[in-house]
Motif scaffolding. Structure first.
Motif, PDB file in Angstrom:
ATOM      1  N   ASN A  67      36.025 -64.348 -80.752  1.00 35.71           N
ATOM      2  CA  ASN A  67      35.527 -63.332 -81.658  1.00 35.71           C
ATOM      3  C   ASN A  67      34.497 -62.430 -80.999  1.00 35.71           C
ATOM      4  O   ASN A  67      34.350 -61.273 -81.374  1.00 35.71           O
ATOM      5  CB  ASN A  67      35.008 -63.969 -82.931  1.00 35.71           C
ATOM      6  N   ALA A  68      33.813 -62.933 -79.992  1.00 37.76           N
ATOM      7  CA  ALA A  68      32.902 -62.080 -79.227  1.00 37.76           C
ATOM      8  C   ALA A  68      33.686 -60.958 -78.555  1.00 37.76           C
ATOM      9  O   ALA A  68      33.242 -59.802 -78.544  1.00 37.76           O
ATOM     10  CB  ALA A  68      32.135 -62.898 -78.198  1.00 37.76           C
ATOM     11  N   ALA A  69      34.853 -61.286 -78.046  1.00 37.88           N
ATOM     12  CA  ALA A  69      35.693 -60.260 -77.414  1.00 37.88           C
ATOM     13  C   ALA A  69      36.167 -59.241 -78.451  1.00 37.88           C
ATOM     14  O   ALA A  69      36.207 -58.036 -78.172  1.00 37.88           O
ATOM     15  CB  ALA A  69      36.877 -60.917 -76.715  1.00 37.88           C
ATOM     16  N   ILE A  74      35.673 -53.807 -80.966  1.00 36.88           N
ATOM     17  CA  ILE A  74      35.412 -53.034 -82.182  1.00 36.88           C
ATOM     18  C   ILE A  74      34.235 -52.086 -81.986  1.00 36.88           C
ATOM     19  O   ILE A  74      34.252 -50.947 -82.455  1.00 36.88           O
ATOM     20  CB  ILE A  74      35.147 -53.983 -83.378  1.00 36.88           C
ATOM     21  N   GLN A  75      33.228 -52.523 -81.267  1.00 37.95           N
ATOM     22  CA  GLN A  75      32.002 -51.743 -81.116  1.00 37.95           C
ATOM     23  C   GLN A  75      32.036 -50.735 -79.969  1.00 37.95           C
ATOM     24  O   GLN A  75      31.087 -49.978 -79.797  1.00 37.95           O
ATOM     25  CB  GLN A  75      30.818 -52.694 -80.970  1.00 37.95           C
ATOM     26  N   ILE A  85      41.712 -50.372 -82.855  1.00 36.49           N
ATOM     27  CA  ILE A  85      42.473 -51.182 -83.812  1.00 36.49           C
ATOM     28  C   ILE A  85      43.820 -51.574 -83.211  1.00 36.49           C
ATOM     29  O   ILE A  85      44.270 -52.713 -83.364  1.00 36.49           O
ATOM     30  CB  ILE A  85      42.622 -50.438 -85.152  1.00 36.49           C
ATOM     31  N   ARG A  86      44.454 -50.651 -82.484  1.00 40.16           N
ATOM     32  CA  ARG A  86      45.725 -50.986 -81.837  1.00 40.16           C
ATOM     33  C   ARG A  86      45.530 -52.139 -80.860  1.00 40.16           C
ATOM     34  O   ARG A  86      46.307 -53.093 -80.854  1.00 40.16           O
ATOM     35  CB  ARG A  86      46.309 -49.773 -81.106  1.00 40.16           C
ATOM     36  N   GLU A  87      44.489 -52.082 -80.048  1.00 40.04           N
ATOM     37  CA  GLU A  87      44.220 -53.170 -79.098  1.00 40.04           C
ATOM     38  C   GLU A  87      43.923 -54.480 -79.825  1.00 40.04           C
ATOM     39  O   GLU A  87      44.362 -55.543 -79.386  1.00 40.04           O
ATOM     40  CB  GLU A  87      43.066 -52.803 -78.165  1.00 40.04           C
ATOM     41  N   LEU A  88      43.196 -54.402 -80.899  1.00 43.42           N
ATOM     42  CA  LEU A  88      42.881 -55.596 -81.697  1.00 43.42           C
ATOM     43  C   LEU A  88      44.163 -56.249 -82.209  1.00 43.42           C
ATOM     44  O   LEU A  88      44.368 -57.456 -82.069  1.00 43.42           O
ATOM     45  CB  LEU A  88      41.973 -55.194 -82.864  1.00 43.42           C
ATOM     46  N   VAL A 131      34.594 -58.265 -90.105  1.00 49.55           N
ATOM     47  CA  VAL A 131      34.915 -57.218 -91.077  1.00 49.55           C
ATOM     48  C   VAL A 131      33.774 -56.207 -91.164  1.00 49.55           C
ATOM     49  O   VAL A 131      34.006 -54.992 -91.190  1.00 49.55           O
ATOM     50  CB  VAL A 131      35.230 -57.824 -92.463  1.00 49.55           C
ATOM     51  N   GLU A 132      32.544 -56.694 -91.181  1.00 51.89           N
ATOM     52  CA  GLU A 132      31.398 -55.774 -91.240  1.00 51.89           C
ATOM     53  C   GLU A 132      31.342 -54.879 -90.006  1.00 51.89           C
ATOM     54  O   GLU A 132      31.063 -53.676 -90.118  1.00 51.89           O
ATOM     55  CB  GLU A 132      30.094 -56.551 -91.401  1.00 51.89           C
ATOM     56  N   ALA A 133      31.613 -55.428 -88.835  1.00 47.24           N
ATOM     57  CA  ALA A 133      31.608 -54.622 -87.609  1.00 47.24           C
ATOM     58  C   ALA A 133      32.696 -53.555 -87.665  1.00 47.24           C
ATOM     59  O   ALA A 133      32.465 -52.394 -87.304  1.00 47.24           O
ATOM     60  CB  ALA A 133      31.788 -55.513 -86.386  1.00 47.24           C
ATOM     61  N   LEU A 134      33.884 -53.938 -88.127  1.00 53.28           N
ATOM     62  CA  LEU A 134      34.971 -52.966 -88.208  1.00 53.28           C
ATOM     63  C   LEU A 134      34.698 -51.942 -89.307  1.00 53.28           C
ATOM     64  O   LEU A 134      35.001 -50.758 -89.139  1.00 53.28           O
ATOM     65  CB  LEU A 134      36.312 -53.666 -88.425  1.00 53.28           C
ATOM     66  N   THR A 135      34.099 -52.354 -90.406  1.00 51.66           N
ATOM     67  CA  THR A 135      33.740 -51.414 -91.473  1.00 51.66           C
ATOM     68  C   THR A 135      32.777 -50.357 -90.931  1.00 51.66           C
ATOM     69  O   THR A 135      32.941 -49.154 -91.190  1.00 51.66           O
ATOM     70  CB  THR A 135      33.101 -52.157 -92.664  1.00 51.66           C
TER      71      THR A 135
END
Length: 191
Positions: A67-69, A74-75, A85-88, A131-135
């Motif tokens: 999840n760190a990755a 995301i950041q 998002i595509r890479e995720l 989710v918060e980071a992506l938001t």
């Protein structure tokens, strides 16, 4: 006087993580853990006290490293949000060759969270962090004109993680890379 350890505890946790990731908590026997880690039963129980303790350490190790990755991706501000998002999502289509299929967190959510509140709470906190980071990233992309500002950024972030979880579950069920790729393309069109 106890004998000094002759093994690397972090490597043992990583090996156990892959066993639990592959077979689940209930499906992983002590013998499976011995084979995966190369340790004897006494070394496992002397070091980790129980199968559950080793599982908890393995799950936290997964969340810390994997999840760190995801958070780092995301950041990233040097990539457009759709590319991040595509890479995720693409990580579920083409995971590392050494990784078991699926997602250890999703597998645990299905197997243990319904009847283990502590696990459910741990997994919810982990999910909320991502989710918060992506938001936040989606909100910034909306402000920059990359995405339609008329959509709820929290709902979009949750949507992305639901798609990611679905991709991982379907990979475990045998979905082809072509089918997975089609889902990623469709998901990116909705953003």
């Amino acid at each position: 006087m106890p004998r000094p350890r002759t093994f690397n505890e972090d490597r043992a946790v990583d090996a156990a993580m892959k066993a639990f990731w592959t077979f689940g908590y209930e499906g992983t026997s002590t013998q499976d853990l011995c084979e995966a880690t190369g340790l004897g039963r006494s070394s496992i129980y002397n070091t980790f006290s129980s199968k559950r303790d080793l599982f908890d350490r393995a799950l936290r190790h997964y969340m810390d490293t994997r999840n760190a990755a995801q958070l780092e991706l995301i950041q990233r501000t040097d990539l457009p949000i759709r590319e991040r998002i595509r890479e995720l999502l693409w990580d579920a289509v083409e995971p590392a060759a050494t990784d078991p299929l699926g997602c250890f967190v999703v597998n645990t959510l299905v197997e243990l969270a319904p009847h283990e509140p502590e696990i459910a709470e741990l997994l919810e906190r982990d999910n909320l962090l991502r989710v918060e980071a992506l938001t936040t990233a989606i909100s910034a992309a909306q402000a920059a004109g990359e995405l339609d500002a008329g959509h709820d950024p929290d709902a979009l972030a949750r949507y992305v993680f639901v798609v990611l979880s679905g991709l991982r579950v379907s990979a475990r069920a045998g979905a082809t890379p072509a089918a997975q790729e089609a889902v990623v393309v469709a998901a990116l069109r909705t953003l």
